[in-house]
Structures are given as structure tokens and as C-alpha cells.
Scaffold this active site. Sequence first.
Site, mmCIF file in Angstrom:
data_model
loop_
_atom_site.group_PDB
_atom_site.id
_atom_site.type_symbol
_atom_site.label_atom_id
_atom_site.label_comp_id
_atom_site.label_asym_id
_atom_site.label_seq_id
_atom_site.Cartn_x
_atom_site.Cartn_y
_atom_site.Cartn_z
ATOM 1 C CB SER A 301 -4.078 -44.570 -66.571
ATOM 2 O OG SER A 301 -3.132 -44.971 -66.665
ATOM 3 C CG ASP A 312 -9.037 -38.935 -80.645
ATOM 4 O OD1 ASP A 312 -9.567 -38.067 -79.652
ATOM 5 O OD2 ASP A 312 -7.799 -38.818 -80.396
ATOM 6 C CE LYS A 326 0.094 -42.878 -64.738
ATOM 7 N NZ LYS A 326 0.514 -44.114 -64.920
#
Length: 550
Positions: A301, A312, A326
Site C-alpha cells: 500500500s 519511477d 496492494k
Amino acid sequence: MTQKKNNRFMPLIMAICVVVGILIGTFYANHFSGNRLSIINTSSNKLNNLLHIVDDQYVDTVDVNDLVEKAMPQILSELDPHSVYISAKDVQQATDDLRGSFSGVGIEFTIRHDTLHVQQVISNGPAERAGLIAGDKIVQVDGDNFTGKKLTNEEAMHRLKGPKDTKVKLGIMRFGEKKIREYVVTRGEIPTKSVTAAYMLNSETGYIRIKNFGENTYPELLIALAKLSQQRVSNLTIDLRGNTGGYLQSAVQIANEFLPRNRLIVYTQGRKSPRQEYRSDGRGSYQHIPLVVLIDEGSASASEILAGAIQDNDRGTIIGRRSFGKGLVQQPIEFNDRSMIRLTIARYYSPSGRCIQKPYTSGENKNYEEDILTRYEHGEFFSQDSIKHEGPEYHTNNGRPVYGGGGITPDIFVAEDTTNVTSYYKQASMSGLIIQFAFEYTDNNRQKLKELNTVDALESYLKKQNTVEIFANYADKQGLKRRNLMIQKSYKLLERYINSRIIYNMMSEEAWIKFLNGDDPAISETLRIFRENEAFPAAPAKEKDMKKAA
């Protein structure tokens, strides 16, 4: 005359117009919305009717409220693995860890032999101010006996927690004493820290462990960073292993601290939830420090949001094993009786566009829950080549390939070392015998262990005591038969686990983490990355450059 007649009929005409409008609106709503509202009303009436029929005609008396409590989780489980129902009695417990504090007496306890043992006393908390110490046994609460089979973790928390400034009388049995001592403890706010360790791995590299993402995680992180800055930190490691997540906002605030202005951190999107982007504002104080983030299969999460934002944006290096996966956004919705549901309303996407959520089949949660075991059996914990990339390929800002299909795959894989794992070690650790032994050993030797006030001193002392041999004798009496060859093969693993738990009992969570990090391969790899100045990921070599190199 005509004007008066018109005025007289005007209310009737207006009423007819309203009725006709309602009829036309209902007709179009039913025919052009797929009659969805009608279906929902019919189904909910059907459920209500069923409950009324059961309550009225069933052969035995039925507690309808209890029936509803049991049905709610089942209904939500048909949607996805993370839409859940939380009963009114469990709401407080479910929110305390993330809220940053709770009201209670301020102890960490364990239940052994039907007795509550004080494992640690929170520094400057209500219990410590009243005079309780680690090793005490709580045998009475408000004059009632508090031992025996009825004693459970839930019952203990129910009796010890309570509104701030309320009092509770505790009867204590202390080591070496035969009489019960009585202490009156005034409950107070007890902080629940999510940043559980912040120290220097070496003269240049700082380490911060984040346990979860709660209301106070960001300010706790800033305090930890300030502490490390005073020690001239020039590289930083953030450990998210085992961090199951928490509040989105906390993860966004922390990512913002390390990213340049206007970098996408994460976005959410759902059927009724338009795309919402979270971007950095450029005010972070640590935008240029070399950074490593540690993750594993227990990172979920909000942990994956932070790791995905760093990866990224090519802001740091991710080390470890593929994270949990998740990526569903839950919205808490409270009922009148203070129970609540956490309903999935959207999905998380990393800056490159990856959906963090791993695949699942609605209503089939068993396979989803066993995914970690499946990964283990498939060999994913031991070989990077075993990682299945089921989703499409995406690219970071620098053009490095990253993959969707669930979780964050690390830039550098660190295998789980099972070289010296034996069936004896597995049984000793999974049965809870090591934790039980460590507590009893701590309790019986607390006076001597108190004299050793550093991790290194305590570790050195414990090694000389041959705790593995003492444990083997203890475990044998508890039903775990000695296996001398297996004990010898797993000796270092057993010693590490046993001694780490004794250090945890005597010192703090930070001391425990520091001890475990001493021979952690992920930490060793982290230090190598910093040593070789590779924390900032480079863009992949272009095809022409690769041909020249060949």
C-alpha cells in the site's frame, strides 16, 4: 373576468405539470439508466424481507443483529480482498496504530502461563510514573483477579486502555517478592511511533525504519532526519520491509521531501473517482541526498506508493524483493452504531502508469491470501529470474523498464538466505518457542542483563552464555525433540533469533533492529551501492552504444 378565471386555475395547472414532470422523469430514469436504482432498491428490500421472515418464522430464536454482523464481511468479500467490515468494538483498535496515539497505561505485555507479564514500560508513560517496571506481573485489575484461562490479549487491552485521566488499580507481583504490590495508574495518551529506528550505519550513511504510515509519520521522519543531519549524514537508507502501509497522505508527504518540483508521486482513479494526481511542490529539504529504499514481500500500500515514486522518478535505488501488491484505495464509511466499512473506491497508479494492485478474482480470497506462499514455493524469494511479470512494460523518467501486474520489483534483488535453515529451526521459530524462551530467559536474568546498557555489550555477553544450548534443553521439555545435527547446522540462525529477542525485551525496538541489521545482506548491498556511488539509477545504454561496446 378572464384574468380572474385564469388565476383561479393556475395552482391546479402547476400541480398537474409537476406530476407529469415526475412521471416523465421516472420513465426516462428507468429506461435510460438501466433501471439500476430500481434493482438496488429491489435487492435491498429482498434482504430486509429475508431478515424479517427469519426473525418472524424461523424455528428457533435468532439474534438478527448478530446475523447482520456475520453477513456484512461476507458481502464485502465478494467485491475484492480489501473491502472490509469492522465491528464497533474493533474500530478503536483498527485506528489506534495509525492515529499516532491511544489512551492507556503505557506498557508492552505478553501473556505467559495465564498471567500478564510486563515486557516493556514506555519511557515517561503513566505506568513508569506510577512505579511499574519491566518483569512485573499484573495479577489484579481494580481489585479483581486477572489471571487464568479468561485472560486474553483482547481482555487485557479492554481493561488497561480507557479514557485519558481515568484511573486503574493494578495488583503487581514483582520478582523475588511474595506480597502483591498495589499501584494506581492514571491513564494518559500513549504515542505509537511509526518511525522505530534512526541511526548511522557508518560515518556517512543514515538509516531510518518506517513501521507504518500514520498521522504522525511525516513529522517523526523530519525529527529522524534532523537527528541524522546533526551526525553529518550524506547517504540515506529508508527501510520499508514489513511495512503494510497506512495513510496515503503520509507517503505523499515523505516522497515530496526527496523529489524535485512538479514530479508525479502517485495518482488514483476509479469508476466514480476521477483521476486525482499528487505532485511534489519542490520544497523538500533532501532532494539531492543519495537514497536507497528497502522493500520486501511484506511492503504494501503506502509503502509501495513511496517506493514506486522513488523508482519511477529515478530518484533512488530500490533494494530487496518484490513488494506485496496492494493498490486499492479504501474509503472509511461509518454507521450509526460506530461500526464501519472500508470500501474500495479507486486504484493506485505509480508515476509511470503502473497499477500497483496484483491480480485477484472477486469472491475468491483464499488464493489471494496464499499468494506469498505461492511466491515462496515458486522460488521468487531465492531467484530474481523466478519473478513473474504479468503486466505490461512501463518506463521510468530515464527510460528504465519497470513492470505492472502487481507490486514494485526492486532494482537490485536480494535473495532470502535459507542455506542453513532446517526443519528444527522452522519448528522452533514458527511455534513461538523461541519468543517464549527469550522472555523467560530475560525474566530470570533481568538483574544481570540490566548492567549491560549497549547492544554490543549485551550481544557479547549472550554469545558467551551459549543461549542456543539453553534453548535446546528448554524446547526439549516443551515437546520439540533435540536434533543435534540440525541444531549445529542452524546454530547461527538460532543464536541470532534468540539473542535478538532478548535484546528486544531488555532494550528497545531500535536496539533490536540495529542488532539484526548487523549481518543483513540487504544492508550490506545498500552500503556497497553508496560506496560505489550508484544510488542514482542511470539511464539504460542506447542501442548504438551497446553495439559499439560489443
